[in-house]
Design a protein around this motif. Structure first.
Motif, short mmCIF file in Angstrom:
data_model
loop_
_atom_site.label_atom_id
_atom_site.label_comp_id
_atom_site.label_asym_id
_atom_site.label_seq_id
_atom_site.Cartn_x
_atom_site.Cartn_y
_atom_site.Cartn_z
N LEU A 128 -16.02 39.08 -15.80
CA LEU A 128 -15.84 38.58 -14.43
C LEU A 128 -15.69 37.07 -14.45
CD1 LEU A 128 -15.84 38.89 -11.34
CD2 LEU A 128 -18.34 38.75 -11.44
N THR A 129 -14.59 36.61 -13.93
CA THR A 129 -14.37 35.19 -13.73
C THR A 129 -14.18 34.99 -12.25
OG1 THR A 129 -13.26 35.03 -15.86
CG2 THR A 129 -12.90 33.23 -14.30
N MET A 130 -15.04 34.16 -11.66
CA MET A 130 -14.96 33.93 -10.21
C MET A 130 -14.47 32.52 -9.94
SD MET A 130 -18.44 35.73 -8.91
CE MET A 130 -18.08 35.38 -7.21
N ASP A 131 -13.45 32.44 -9.10
CA ASP A 131 -12.91 31.14 -8.70
C ASP A 131 -13.41 30.82 -7.30
OD1 ASP A 131 -11.51 28.86 -8.13
OD2 ASP A 131 -9.54 29.81 -8.17
N THR A 132 -14.35 29.90 -7.22
CA THR A 132 -14.90 29.49 -5.92
C THR A 132 -14.52 28.05 -5.60
OG1 THR A 132 -16.96 28.76 -6.94
CG2 THR A 132 -16.88 31.04 -6.17
N SER A 133 -13.57 27.52 -6.33
CA SER A 133 -13.25 26.09 -6.23
C SER A 133 -12.74 25.67 -4.86
CB SER A 133 -12.22 25.71 -7.30
OG SER A 133 -11.02 26.44 -7.12
N ARG A 134 -12.18 26.58 -4.08
CA ARG A 134 -11.61 26.20 -2.78
C ARG A 134 -12.40 26.71 -1.59
NH1 ARG A 134 -7.33 23.97 -1.28
NH2 ARG A 134 -7.19 25.39 0.47
N VAL A 135 -13.53 27.33 -1.81
CA VAL A 135 -14.25 27.96 -0.70
C VAL A 135 -14.57 26.97 0.42
CG1 VAL A 135 -16.36 29.16 -0.01
CG2 VAL A 135 -15.15 29.87 -2.07
N ALA A 136 -15.11 25.82 0.09
CA ALA A 136 -15.47 24.84 1.14
C ALA A 136 -14.24 24.40 1.92
CB ALA A 136 -16.18 23.64 0.52
N GLU A 137 -13.15 24.11 1.23
CA GLU A 137 -11.91 23.72 1.91
C GLU A 137 -11.36 24.86 2.76
OE1 GLU A 137 -8.92 21.85 -0.66
OE2 GLU A 137 -10.56 21.55 -2.08
N ASP A 138 -11.44 26.07 2.23
CA ASP A 138 -10.91 27.22 2.97
C ASP A 138 -11.72 27.51 4.22
OD1 ASP A 138 -8.85 27.60 1.11
OD2 ASP A 138 -10.13 28.84 -0.16
N VAL A 139 -13.03 27.33 4.14
CA VAL A 139 -13.87 27.53 5.33
C VAL A 139 -13.50 26.50 6.39
CG1 VAL A 139 -16.23 27.38 6.23
CG2 VAL A 139 -15.77 28.67 4.15
N THR A 140 -13.26 25.28 5.97
CA THR A 140 -12.83 24.23 6.90
C THR A 140 -11.49 24.60 7.52
OG1 THR A 140 -14.04 22.56 5.65
CG2 THR A 140 -12.31 21.78 7.14
N ASP A 141 -10.55 25.07 6.70
CA ASP A 141 -9.23 25.49 7.20
C ASP A 141 -9.36 26.67 8.16
OD1 ASP A 141 -8.13 23.52 5.60
OD2 ASP A 141 -7.40 24.93 4.06
N LEU A 142 -10.25 27.61 7.83
CA LEU A 142 -10.47 28.77 8.70
C LEU A 142 -11.06 28.34 10.04
CD1 LEU A 142 -10.51 31.80 9.27
CD2 LEU A 142 -12.75 31.89 8.13
N MET A 143 -12.03 27.45 10.00
CA MET A 143 -12.63 26.96 11.25
C MET A 143 -11.57 26.30 12.12
SD MET A 143 -16.46 25.66 10.14
CE MET A 143 -15.86 24.20 9.38
N ALA A 144 -10.71 25.50 11.52
CA ALA A 144 -9.65 24.82 12.28
C ALA A 144 -8.69 25.84 12.88
CB ALA A 144 -8.89 23.84 11.38
N ALA A 145 -8.31 26.85 12.11
CA ALA A 145 -7.40 27.88 12.61
C ALA A 145 -8.04 28.67 13.75
CB ALA A 145 -6.97 28.82 11.48
N CYS A 146 -9.32 28.95 13.63
CA CYS A 146 -10.03 29.69 14.68
C CYS A 146 -10.15 28.86 15.96
CB CYS A 146 -11.40 30.14 14.19
SG CYS A 146 -11.33 31.46 12.94
N VAL A 147 -10.46 27.59 15.81
CA VAL A 147 -10.54 26.70 16.98
C VAL A 147 -9.17 26.59 17.64
CG1 VAL A 147 -10.91 24.30 17.69
CG2 VAL A 147 -12.56 25.43 16.19
N ASP A 148 -8.11 26.45 16.83
CA ASP A 148 -6.75 26.38 17.36
C ASP A 148 -6.38 27.64 18.14
OD1 ASP A 148 -6.44 23.89 16.27
OD2 ASP A 148 -5.18 24.54 14.60
N ALA A 149 -6.93 28.78 17.73
CA ALA A 149 -6.65 30.06 18.41
C ALA A 149 -7.49 30.22 19.67
CB ALA A 149 -6.90 31.23 17.46
N GLY A 150 -8.42 29.28 19.91
CA GLY A 150 -9.25 29.36 21.11
C GLY A 150 -10.55 30.12 20.89
N PHE A 151 -10.92 30.35 19.65
CA PHE A 151 -12.13 31.09 19.34
C PHE A 151 -13.38 30.24 19.55
CE2 PHE A 151 -15.49 32.15 16.28
CZ PHE A 151 -15.77 33.45 16.67
N THR A 152 -14.42 30.85 20.12
CA THR A 152 -15.74 30.25 20.19
C THR A 152 -16.75 31.27 19.71
OG1 THR A 152 -15.98 30.89 22.51
CG2 THR A 152 -15.23 28.64 22.08
#
Length: 155
Positions: A128-152
């Protein structure tokens, strides 16, 4: 160490989102003028629903469970820890299936380490090789996309 740093950054990012948002994250069905028909949700409603899968639910939400799962990961992933990883992968798959492309992209990237665990299980074992290198950036990107969609966030 990189996994822990990324996971901790993800927890902090999610905590900021949860602290800054409140109320009405759940979608509502839109009734059409005809009594028995329902209008198909708009893409932004699909995005909100997908974001709800990740962020709603307080401490039990995926947003809180993902970093904890990545921090607790060990070389010998078995039992409850393994099941947690597989459950999170399944829930991320659900969110991706209903998400708009803007929300699905960071979700797919967040899912990478969980899918890697699923792939090893599906193969009957192996390295098992796990790539977690982008998780923090991806969470930030997801939060931005959710806010842009009007999610609260709602509890």
């Amino acid at each position: 160490m990189r996994t822990r740093t990324a996971a901790i950054a993800a927890v902090l990012g999610v905590a900021l989102l949860v602290a800054g948002c409140s109320g009405g994250g759940e979608s509502e069905e839109v009734a059409s003028p005809l009594e028995d028909e329902k209008v198909v949700p708009s893409p932004s409603e699909d995005a909100k629903d997908a974001c709800g899968v990740v962020f709603n639910g307080g401490d039990g939400s995926l947003a809180f469970r993902i970093p904890e799962a990545l921090i607790d990961v060990q070389a010998n992933l078995q039992g409850e820890r393994l099941q947690t990883m597989l459950d999170i992968n399944s829930q991320l798959t659900q969110a991706i299936s209903q998400a708009t492309p803007e929300v699905a992209a960071p979700l797919r990237s967040i899912q990478v380490p969980f899918q890697q665990v699923q792939d090893v299980v599906d193969a009957g074992g192996g390295d098992l090789t796990m790539d977690t290198s982008r998780v923090a950036e991806d969470v930030t990107d997801l939060m931005a996309a959710c806010v842009d969609a009007g999610f609260t966030v709602s509890d």
